[in-house]
Structure formats: C-alpha cells, structure tokens
Design a protein around this motif. Structure first.
Motif, PDB file in Angstrom:
ATOM      1  N   ASP A   1     -20.403   1.848  16.107  1.00  0.00           N
ATOM      2  CA  ASP A   1     -19.919   3.220  15.940  1.00  0.00           C
ATOM      3  C   ASP A   1     -19.076   3.354  14.674  1.00  0.00           C
ATOM      4  O   ASP A   1     -19.113   4.372  13.989  1.00  0.00           O
ATOM      5  CB  ASP A   1     -19.070   3.622  17.159  1.00  0.00           C
ATOM      6  N   GLY A   2     -18.297   2.301  14.371  1.00  0.00           N
ATOM      7  CA  GLY A   2     -17.457   2.336  13.174  1.00  0.00           C
ATOM      8  C   GLY A   2     -18.269   2.537  11.910  1.00  0.00           C
ATOM      9  O   GLY A   2     -17.814   3.164  10.948  1.00  0.00           O
TER      10      GLY A   2
ATOM     11  N   VAL B   1     -14.763  -1.844   9.905  1.00  0.00           N
ATOM     12  CA  VAL B   1     -16.058  -1.976  10.561  1.00  0.00           C
ATOM     13  C   VAL B   1     -16.106  -3.380  11.159  1.00  0.00           C
ATOM     14  O   VAL B   1     -15.384  -4.281  10.712  1.00  0.00           O
ATOM     15  CB  VAL B   1     -17.207  -1.727   9.541  1.00  0.00           C
ATOM     16  N   ASP B   2     -16.923  -3.585  12.166  1.00  0.00           N
ATOM     17  CA  ASP B   2     -17.074  -4.890  12.817  1.00  0.00           C
ATOM     18  C   ASP B   2     -17.606  -5.885  11.779  1.00  0.00           C
ATOM     19  O   ASP B   2     -18.760  -5.808  11.357  1.00  0.00           O
ATOM     20  CB  ASP B   2     -18.076  -4.723  13.982  1.00  0.00           C
ATOM     21  N   ILE B   3     -16.768  -6.850  11.382  1.00  0.00           N
ATOM     22  CA  ILE B   3     -17.158  -7.760  10.304  1.00  0.00           C
ATOM     23  C   ILE B   3     -18.319  -8.649  10.729  1.00  0.00           C
ATOM     24  O   ILE B   3     -19.148  -9.036   9.905  1.00  0.00           O
ATOM     25  CB  ILE B   3     -15.942  -8.597   9.822  1.00  0.00           C
TER      26      ILE B   3
ATOM     27  N   ALA C   1     -20.273  -6.685  -0.684  1.00  0.00           N
ATOM     28  CA  ALA C   1     -20.472  -5.361  -0.084  1.00  0.00           C
ATOM     29  C   ALA C   1     -19.138  -4.872   0.469  1.00  0.00           C
ATOM     30  O   ALA C   1     -18.559  -5.510   1.347  1.00  0.00           O
ATOM     31  CB  ALA C   1     -21.501  -5.433   1.033  1.00  0.00           C
ATOM     32  N   SER C   2     -18.676  -3.747  -0.079  1.00  0.00           N
ATOM     33  CA  SER C   2     -17.391  -3.164   0.348  1.00  0.00           C
ATOM     34  C   SER C   2     -17.650  -1.906   1.160  1.00  0.00           C
ATOM     35  O   SER C   2     -18.405  -1.028   0.736  1.00  0.00           O
ATOM     36  CB  SER C   2     -16.546  -2.780  -0.876  1.00  0.00           C
ATOM     37  N   PHE C   3     -16.978  -1.823   2.290  1.00  0.00           N
ATOM     38  CA  PHE C   3     -17.096  -0.681   3.188  1.00  0.00           C
ATOM     39  C   PHE C   3     -15.762   0.054   3.194  1.00  0.00           C
ATOM     40  O   PHE C   3     -14.723  -0.570   3.394  1.00  0.00           O
ATOM     41  CB  PHE C   3     -17.443  -1.174   4.604  1.00  0.00           C
ATOM     42  N   ARG C   4     -15.820   1.386   2.987  1.00  0.00           N
ATOM     43  CA  ARG C   4     -14.588   2.169   2.851  1.00  0.00           C
ATOM     44  C   ARG C   4     -14.475   3.267   3.894  1.00  0.00           C
ATOM     45  O   ARG C   4     -15.457   3.939   4.209  1.00  0.00           O
ATOM     46  CB  ARG C   4     -14.583   2.872   1.488  1.00  0.00           C
ATOM     47  N   ARG C   5     -13.259   3.465   4.404  1.00  0.00           N
ATOM     48  CA  ARG C   5     -12.995   4.635   5.222  1.00  0.00           C
ATOM     49  C   ARG C   5     -11.522   5.005   5.059  1.00  0.00           C
ATOM     50  O   ARG C   5     -10.691   4.166   4.710  1.00  0.00           O
ATOM     51  CB  ARG C   5     -13.361   4.399   6.682  1.00  0.00           C
TER      52      ARG C   5
ATOM     53  N   GLY D   1     -17.684   5.430   2.397  1.00  0.00           N
ATOM     54  CA  GLY D   1     -18.427   5.003   1.224  1.00  0.00           C
ATOM     55  C   GLY D   1     -18.677   3.516   1.210  1.00  0.00           C
ATOM     56  O   GLY D   1     -18.163   2.766   2.046  1.00  0.00           O
ATOM     57  N   LEU D   2     -19.502   3.133   0.265  1.00  0.00           N
ATOM     58  CA  LEU D   2     -19.925   1.749   0.069  1.00  0.00           C
ATOM     59  C   LEU D   2     -19.841   1.414  -1.415  1.00  0.00           C
ATOM     60  O   LEU D   2     -20.149   2.273  -2.248  1.00  0.00           O
ATOM     61  CB  LEU D   2     -21.407   1.600   0.413  1.00  0.00           C
TER      62      LEU D   2
END
Lengths: 129, 129, 129, 129, 129, 129
Positions: D103-104, D47-49, D33-37, D110-111
């Motif tokens: 909050d992050g 994001v808080d891992i 799972a990849s979190f993008r900003r 995107g994901l």
C-alpha cells in the motif's frame, strides 16, 4: 548525466573562521559535474559525454596545478570549496552557451557542480542555464 | 585493523618527470593506516582504536595545513605521495614503539599506510615494526 | 602506487557454472593497477604516473568497446573477471619490461591488477616482474 | 529511501556521437532507486524495503544478462545510460501503481533512478508517481 | 575473487578500552570475502561466484539481525570487528572444506575477510585453507 | 555544503513489515548532513564547517553507543532509517536556529540529512529552515 574529474591546487583562505586554513595549504578537488534537461535529445542523451568530458577537463585544467592565491581572476573571492564549485559551474555554463558541448549543450536546463575536498566534506553549486 | 583520516597540504615536486606538478599546487591526502599482528590481544583487538585514531590524527596534523616545501624535516625528499606514505608510516611506527598506542602497539607486526590523492591515484607503504 | 581506469566490453562465458552469464552480456571493468618496488627511485616515486596512466589506458583500450568473444587472442580463455585481470597484468608487465614505463618500470618488483565488475564483486591478479 | 542493485548487459549505440560505443560492447549498471514521499507511513517508513528490493531485483533482472540490441521492447530507443534509467524508473513506477510495493508504494510522490556505468559517469532520471 | 555482503547486529564489548562501546549498541558490518588460489580452474575462475555468494549470505545470516551478546557460540569472545572477521573467515573455511563452494572451494589457498564498520574503520582477517 | 560523520546504535523495529528486524539488532549510520543557502556569506561559505562538524558530532553523539529502544524521546517512533534521518535533521535545525552554527547558520535555507545503513540502503530527509 554526471561525469567526474579532479584537480589539485594550493591556496589560503582569508578570515578567522578558517583557523589553520588561513595558511598556505592545498586540496584535491574531485569534481562531479551534472547536466540536466527535461527531455533527452534525438540520440537519447542529455549531452555528448565525450565533449562534456573534454570541456570539464579543460575547465578544471585552468585551475589545477596552480596556487590559486596568484590567479588574478580569483582575486576577488575566497577560494573556498563553495566558491570554486560556483566558478566551475559558471565556466561550464559559459562553455555550454558558447556551443562547446554541441547543440545539446544549448538545450540544457541546469547544472550542478560538486567539489569533494575529502571523504568527509564536499560542496555543491546548482544553477540554471 | 584500519582507520581513515585526511590532511590538506601545499607542495611542489622537483624533477622533469612531474611536469606541471613542478609548480606549487596541493593535495588532499585521505590516509588509511592499517595495523597488523598475528594474534589478537586479550580484549580481542589489534590495537586500541581510540588511541590509534588520536595518534594518527596527531601525525597527519603535523603535516596538514602546511606548505610542505617549507618544512625542514622534509627538505631532503620530494614530497610525493609515495614518500609521504612512508613518512606517515615511519612516524606511526615510532609512536607505536614509544608506547603511544598502548601495550598492544608494541606487539604489532607491521603497518601499511595508504595515501589517496584522488579517486584515481593512491600509494601505499608497508613496513614491519 | 595504484592508478584507476575502466573499460566496457561485451562477452559470454562458457560452462554451466556461469548460468545466465553463458548468454551474451557485458560489463564495465573498473581497473586498479598497482605497481610495487622495494625502494623508491631518485625522484621519490615507484614509477612515472603519467607514463603509467597512458600505458594502462592503452592496455585497457585494446579491450574496451569490443565483443571479447570475437577477439582472436582471447579465444583460448573464458573471459572471466579473473582471467581478464591476468591479461591486463601480463600486458602491463610486458610493457614495463619493454621500457614503456621508463627506466623505473624496469625496476618494478611486482604488479597487482584488480578488476571491479560491480559494487559487490571484483577479482585481483598478482604477479612478479 | 534508496536501495542499490546492479545488472550486466551487452548493447551498441546508434549515432556518430557515440564513436567507438557504436560497436557491440557492454556495461555494468549499478542502480540506485530512490523512493520519495512527503510523510512517512504509520510504520515510519517510505516503503517496505523488502518488497522494494525484490521488485527492483526483478526489474533489473528483466534487463540483465542480455544483449539489449535484441530486446523487442527496447527497439525504439538507443539504450543509453539516460534512457535505461528512464526505463527502470518507468517500470518501477508501474509496479508501484500495481501495488507490488504494498500500500505504501501507492502513496509515493516520486522516484529517482541513477545508473552508474563507471566510477566516472552516471545518469539519473526523476519522475513523479 | 572478492564478494561483498552485509549484516546488522547489536552487541556490547567487555573491557575499559572500549569506553562507551561497553554499553549495548550495534553495527552494520559490510563484509568483503576474498578467495585466493595460485592458479584458476578449468573454467577460468577462482570459485563459483554463485555458490560463494550464497554461502557468504548464509554465514552472515547466522549473525545478522541478532544481539550477539545472547549467542552461545560467541560467549567466549569479545565480538570486536577483528574477532567477527575471524569468525566469518573460519566459517567460510569450514564451508569450503565441506565442499559447499563446489570442488573449486577445496582448491583454495586462502581467505581474507574484511568487516567495514564505518567509513573510517575496518578490520581484516587472513587465513590459509 | 555537506559533512560526514557516523554513529553506532542498537534498536528493534515494531511491525510485521520489518521481519527479522523486529528482533534486537543494530546498525552503523554514516550521516551526511547538507546545509543549503541561496547565496554564500561574506567569507564565501555556506556555514562555518568547523562549527557544523562539532554540532553534527554532538547531535549524533546523543544517539550513538545506545540502545534506541531505551531512549525516552524516541519512544513514540519506530527508529527506522527514515525516522532517524528526520530526528537528526530536526535537531540540527534547532541548533542552527539557536545560533550554534554561528550567524551563518541562521541564514540557511534548508537541510538534507542522509543516513547510510549499508552499501545498498540509505534514507534522506529534507526540510526547510
């Protein structure tokens, strides 16, 4: 959706930048072929994985177990990892357009082909369809 | 203790059992060299990893970027993955005995060399020292 | 010499120790089959990799795309990763003894079969031949 | 930022295109799972891992150790690797919007969720947030 | 049966052989812990994977997120990859003998612990139980 | 085109969100640096892989075998995996613009740097050039 295959070739590279790779040597290319579309088909898939696996195997089979220096259709290019990724992607694209991946293959938006030449080097080529 | 390197070669294999691999082709061999001993040295290591890395790099450098069909010292063997694993292991063993891995290299009990030719096939050769 | 294949199954496990795995679920098993012998054959190989690949594919094909809870020949065992590694190894051993790996298959000293059920868990079974 | 987890399921697929996978079988899905900003937060992270790891574990825990053919909320779809990647991504997106990633998580752009079903096949689903 | 976990530490190494690694730096160790026995238990397993996973997580948790130079119980050793593999193996062995892996843990024949410090270097320690 | 290297560091992270990682610990970062351009150069490559490998090795060498808490140029940031991916990418970009990757390096369109901190967590930073 991505599938993996591989092929084994001999070749040499033209240009001083290649140093010792100007001599005849070879490589294993582990190939990852990714097929993209915006929405899945009625079966919930990007493309028929069985057909895609067969077509990828045929495409890399046309390159594998050969000395690429002797292949007429590759005579115009240096068979670098980058160029070979493009060759594989273009041949897959042609097969998709010809219907060899089934109807779903004609609805693909794009392809990415990655050729891994070792545990520390690989190249990708991305194209639309 | 195991370290990884790789080399790229062209070759052909003699014998009907090899099918299309009888033609000139090539491979990337990702090499894992494992050094074994019963007890660690005074520094808490099996062998100096810096020296081992350099020696492994030299040993695979004597094979890489070559057409192995033209190498006189390999003329007697089929350069299969199995045989090449043995060649790399024997050359590492000779270097260890010669002191090229430092004093710790002379206290090794054994070596294992694994050559990975693709994501689905590899071969190992294990020997004492 | 090691080759890799895979198979996909459904199953459930009997015994409180298995917690939620007592319910019907499934797994992908990535299979590494290693064939061992003390010395290489006249071709410089452990065993014909083409035959070995075909036989391994047949052996895992007898397990794959099935609910193992319904397989009569597995009724006596819990189909844990450990047990399935043994089943695959024993079936490969029987095929080797029957000559399906060629003459070289009869000269093998041993087999190791590893089944990887995830990126964090796997099991191996080692046997003589 | 990407984290990896996995889950084990049984299922069957509807449609001739699936061949033997129409029968009840199963799979291990290794999930990336990849979190993008666009820019990092004040702590220098996407994001808080820790939270992301927990939420991903909960999301795949709602699928794992189950026969997906019996899950009411999946009754409308074929539980292909592609569809399951979308399900995991959509559930992660809902959890992010609900504040479960902190909050992050609300500032993600995107994901991408990738489900690896074997060493030779995987599927990704990418979405905005 | 093998399970994988990891831990993150800072440390420095004593001895000229370590070159720049004599300064304070750190590493991620990906840990593979293998548990061996001659025959499976009545459930068809080597050891309860749930318990083994928890115990391994506790053992690496006693090392992780620390500066190993400040750990009194490691003061006598250089915290090389080789030594740390031994430390993890010995602690797992003690936990197995204490019954923390369940009854099956007391029937283990041996352990192998592999610590991977990068994609090109790792070390293993093997011991009986 | 992507190449892989690695570096080993000690550091601590500031902020409650990091939990135990607020203490001094460390990590191995396996670095994948991807270089992108729309069309290949006259040699059929993205960039000279020899130069790129050397430059990446120098860039990670400026970080490796250090306690990042003591590095003045990193004093303004938390040295998270995300931030370090950005640092490596920005330094590679500066080197490319300075001509250290050769003329081809000046024609790059973009860079992606991925830092893998374990088998279950990694972060990427993507930028134009």
């Amino acid at each position: 959706m991505t599938i993996r295959d591989h092929f084994l070739i001999a070749h040499s590279l033209r240009g001083e930048v290649f140093g010792p790779a100007q001599g005849l040597h070879g490589a294993t290319y582990v190939v990852d072929a990714s097929f993209r579309r915006a929405t899945l088909d009625a079966d919930g898939i990007v493309v028929d994985i069985g057909r895609a696996t067969d077509v990828l195997h045929e495409v890399v089979g046309e390159l594998g177990y050969r000395n690429l220096d002797d292949e007429p259709e590759l005579a115009d290019i240096n068979t670098t990892t980058e160029e070979l990724a493009r060759v594989v992607a273009d041949r897959l694209a042609a097969r998709a357009r010809a219907g060899d991946l089934g109807d779903g293959g004609r609805e693909l938006d794009g392809l990415v082909v990655t050729l891994r030449e070792s545990h520390v080097a690989w190249a990708s080529y991305e194209r639309t369809l």
